[in-house]
Scaffold this motif. Structure first.
Motif, PDB file in Angstrom:
ATOM      1  N   HIS A 139      -3.054  -0.893  -8.543  1.00  0.00           N
ATOM      2  CA  HIS A 139      -4.076   0.151  -8.649  1.00  0.00           C
ATOM      3  C   HIS A 139      -3.539   1.520  -8.235  1.00  0.00           C
ATOM      4  O   HIS A 139      -3.941   2.534  -8.788  1.00  0.00           O
ATOM      5  CB  HIS A 139      -5.353  -0.218  -7.870  1.00  0.00           C
ATOM      6  N   ILE A 140      -2.603   1.565  -7.300  1.00  0.00           N
ATOM      7  CA  ILE A 140      -1.989   2.842  -6.900  1.00  0.00           C
ATOM      8  C   ILE A 140      -1.102   3.358  -8.039  1.00  0.00           C
ATOM      9  O   ILE A 140      -1.137   4.542  -8.380  1.00  0.00           O
ATOM     10  CB  ILE A 140      -1.171   2.680  -5.605  1.00  0.00           C
ATOM     11  N   VAL A 141      -0.351   2.453  -8.648  1.00  0.00           N
ATOM     12  CA  VAL A 141       0.498   2.825  -9.780  1.00  0.00           C
ATOM     13  C   VAL A 141      -0.368   3.383 -10.913  1.00  0.00           C
ATOM     14  O   VAL A 141      -0.055   4.428 -11.494  1.00  0.00           O
ATOM     15  CB  VAL A 141       1.336   1.613 -10.252  1.00  0.00           C
ATOM     16  N   GLN A 142      -1.460   2.701 -11.225  1.00  0.00           N
ATOM     17  CA  GLN A 142      -2.345   3.153 -12.301  1.00  0.00           C
ATOM     18  C   GLN A 142      -2.973   4.503 -11.985  1.00  0.00           C
ATOM     19  O   GLN A 142      -3.162   5.328 -12.880  1.00  0.00           O
ATOM     20  CB  GLN A 142      -3.426   2.115 -12.565  1.00  0.00           C
ATOM     21  N   THR A 172       0.860  -1.174   0.000  1.00  0.00           N
ATOM     22  CA  THR A 172       0.000   0.000   0.000  1.00  0.00           C
ATOM     23  C   THR A 172       0.901   1.231   0.000  1.00  0.00           C
ATOM     24  O   THR A 172       2.124   1.117   0.172  1.00  0.00           O
ATOM     25  CB  THR A 172      -0.869   0.029   1.273  1.00  0.00           C
ATOM     26  N   GLU A 173       0.296   2.407  -0.144  1.00  0.00           N
ATOM     27  CA  GLU A 173       1.097   3.636  -0.078  1.00  0.00           C
ATOM     28  C   GLU A 173       1.824   3.737   1.253  1.00  0.00           C
ATOM     29  O   GLU A 173       3.013   4.062   1.292  1.00  0.00           O
ATOM     30  CB  GLU A 173       0.202   4.872  -0.269  1.00  0.00           C
ATOM     31  N   THR A 174       1.116   3.462   2.342  1.00  0.00           N
ATOM     32  CA  THR A 174       1.727   3.547   3.669  1.00  0.00           C
ATOM     33  C   THR A 174       2.849   2.522   3.805  1.00  0.00           C
ATOM     34  O   THR A 174       3.932   2.832   4.292  1.00  0.00           O
ATOM     35  CB  THR A 174       0.666   3.322   4.763  1.00  0.00           C
ATOM     36  N   GLY A 175       2.579   1.304   3.341  1.00  0.00           N
ATOM     37  CA  GLY A 175       3.589   0.250   3.426  1.00  0.00           C
ATOM     38  C   GLY A 175       4.830   0.569   2.624  1.00  0.00           C
ATOM     39  O   GLY A 175       5.955   0.336   3.077  1.00  0.00           O
ATOM     40  N   HIS A 189      10.453   6.508  -8.233  1.00  0.00           N
ATOM     41  CA  HIS A 189      10.989   5.389  -9.014  1.00  0.00           C
ATOM     42  C   HIS A 189      11.082   4.131  -8.139  1.00  0.00           C
ATOM     43  O   HIS A 189      10.670   3.048  -8.552  1.00  0.00           O
ATOM     44  CB  HIS A 189      12.363   5.773  -9.565  1.00  0.00           C
ATOM     45  N   GLU A 190      11.615   4.279  -6.935  1.00  0.00           N
ATOM     46  CA  GLU A 190      11.748   3.143  -6.022  1.00  0.00           C
ATOM     47  C   GLU A 190      10.385   2.642  -5.547  1.00  0.00           C
ATOM     48  O   GLU A 190      10.156   1.432  -5.455  1.00  0.00           O
ATOM     49  CB  GLU A 190      12.613   3.514  -4.824  1.00  0.00           C
ATOM     50  N   ALA A 191       9.487   3.562  -5.258  1.00  0.00           N
ATOM     51  CA  ALA A 191       8.165   3.178  -4.756  1.00  0.00           C
ATOM     52  C   ALA A 191       7.383   2.402  -5.810  1.00  0.00           C
ATOM     53  O   ALA A 191       6.629   1.485  -5.464  1.00  0.00           O
ATOM     54  CB  ALA A 191       7.382   4.413  -4.315  1.00  0.00           C
ATOM     55  N   TRP A 192       7.551   2.760  -7.078  1.00  0.00           N
ATOM     56  CA  TRP A 192       6.780   2.114  -8.153  1.00  0.00           C
ATOM     57  C   TRP A 192       7.039   0.615  -8.212  1.00  0.00           C
ATOM     58  O   TRP A 192       6.196  -0.144  -8.650  1.00  0.00           O
ATOM     59  CB  TRP A 192       7.077   2.784  -9.495  1.00  0.00           C
ATOM     60  N   LEU A 193       8.217   0.190  -7.752  1.00  0.00           N
ATOM     61  CA  LEU A 193       8.548  -1.229  -7.738  1.00  0.00           C
ATOM     62  C   LEU A 193       7.858  -1.970  -6.603  1.00  0.00           C
ATOM     63  O   LEU A 193       7.794  -3.198  -6.605  1.00  0.00           O
ATOM     64  CB  LEU A 193      10.069  -1.411  -7.633  1.00  0.00           C
ATOM     65  N   LEU A 194       7.324  -1.223  -5.633  1.00  0.00           N
ATOM     66  CA  LEU A 194       6.739  -1.813  -4.432  1.00  0.00           C
ATOM     67  C   LEU A 194       5.220  -1.706  -4.374  1.00  0.00           C
ATOM     68  O   LEU A 194       4.574  -2.508  -3.697  1.00  0.00           O
ATOM     69  CB  LEU A 194       7.297  -1.104  -3.183  1.00  0.00           C
ATOM     70  N   LEU A 195       4.662  -0.704  -5.043  1.00  0.00           N
ATOM     71  CA  LEU A 195       3.252  -0.356  -4.860  1.00  0.00           C
ATOM     72  C   LEU A 195       2.279  -1.298  -5.564  1.00  0.00           C
ATOM     73  O   LEU A 195       2.594  -1.876  -6.605  1.00  0.00           O
ATOM     74  CB  LEU A 195       3.010   1.069  -5.368  1.00  0.00           C
TER      75      LEU A 195
END
Length: 137
Positions: free
Chosen positions: A67-70, A3-6, A58-64
Motif C-alpha cells: 500500500h505504501i508503494v501504491q 512500514t516506512e519507518t521499518g 529503489h532499495e526501499a521499494w523492495l522492502l515496503l
C-alpha cells in the motif's frame, strides 16, 4: 514487508547515513529533478551524491508494504519521466569518468543533464558529454 519507518531503519542499518522516510527521499528526488530541469551547475561529486536519493527509493521499494508503494509510485513515476525528459541517455559514459556508474537497473546513473552548465557542465563536457548550453536551451 516493512512500514516506512521499518524500511528506513533497515536501510540505515545497511549503511545509509540516516533512517530516511519515503517522503524525505521523494522530496529530495523532486528537488534534484527541478534543479536538472533548470540547469544543475553544482560540482559533479555533489551531483553524484544527489543521485543517491533515487537509489534509496529503489532499495526501499523492495522492502515496503504494497500500500505504501501504491501510494508513492505515481509521484515517483512522474518525477522519473521529468528526469528522463531533462536528461540525455549516454549509458553513463560521461558520469563514469568521475563516479563508478552502478548496474543498468539504476538507469538514472546512465543519463546526464540535457542542459550542461556550471561545474557539472564543464566536467561532463570534458568527459565527452554533449548537451545544450543554458543560454540556448
Amino acid at each position: 514487508m516493512a512500514t516506512e519507518t521499518g524500511a528506513g531503519e533497515l536501510l540505515h542499518q545497511r549503511g545509509w547515513r540516516t533512517a530516511f522516510t519515503v517522503a524525505e527521499r521523494v522530496n529530495a528526488w523532486a528537488v534534484l529533478v527541478s534543479a536538472i530541469e533548470r540547469g544543475y551547475g553544482d560540482h559533479i561529486y555533489e551531483y553524484a551524491n544527489d543521485l543517491f536519493c533515487r537509489n534509496w527509493l529503489h532499495e526501499a521499494w523492495l522492502l515496503l508494504d504494497d500500500h505504501i508503494v501504491q501510494l508513492w509510485t505515481p509521484q515517483i513515476r512522474t518525477l522519473d519521466e521529468r528526469h528522463k525528459a531533462a536528461t540525455v541517455d549516454d549509458d553513463g559514459i560521461a558520469l563514469d569518468q568521475f563516479h563508478r556508474v552502478p548496474g543498468p537497473d539504476l538507469w538514472w546513473w546512465r543519463r546526464h543533464p540535457r542542459i550542461l552548465t556550471g561545474d557539472l557542465g564543464r566536467s561532463l563536457r570534458s568527459a565527452g558529454a554533449i548537451g545544450a548550453d543554458p543560454d540556448t536551451a
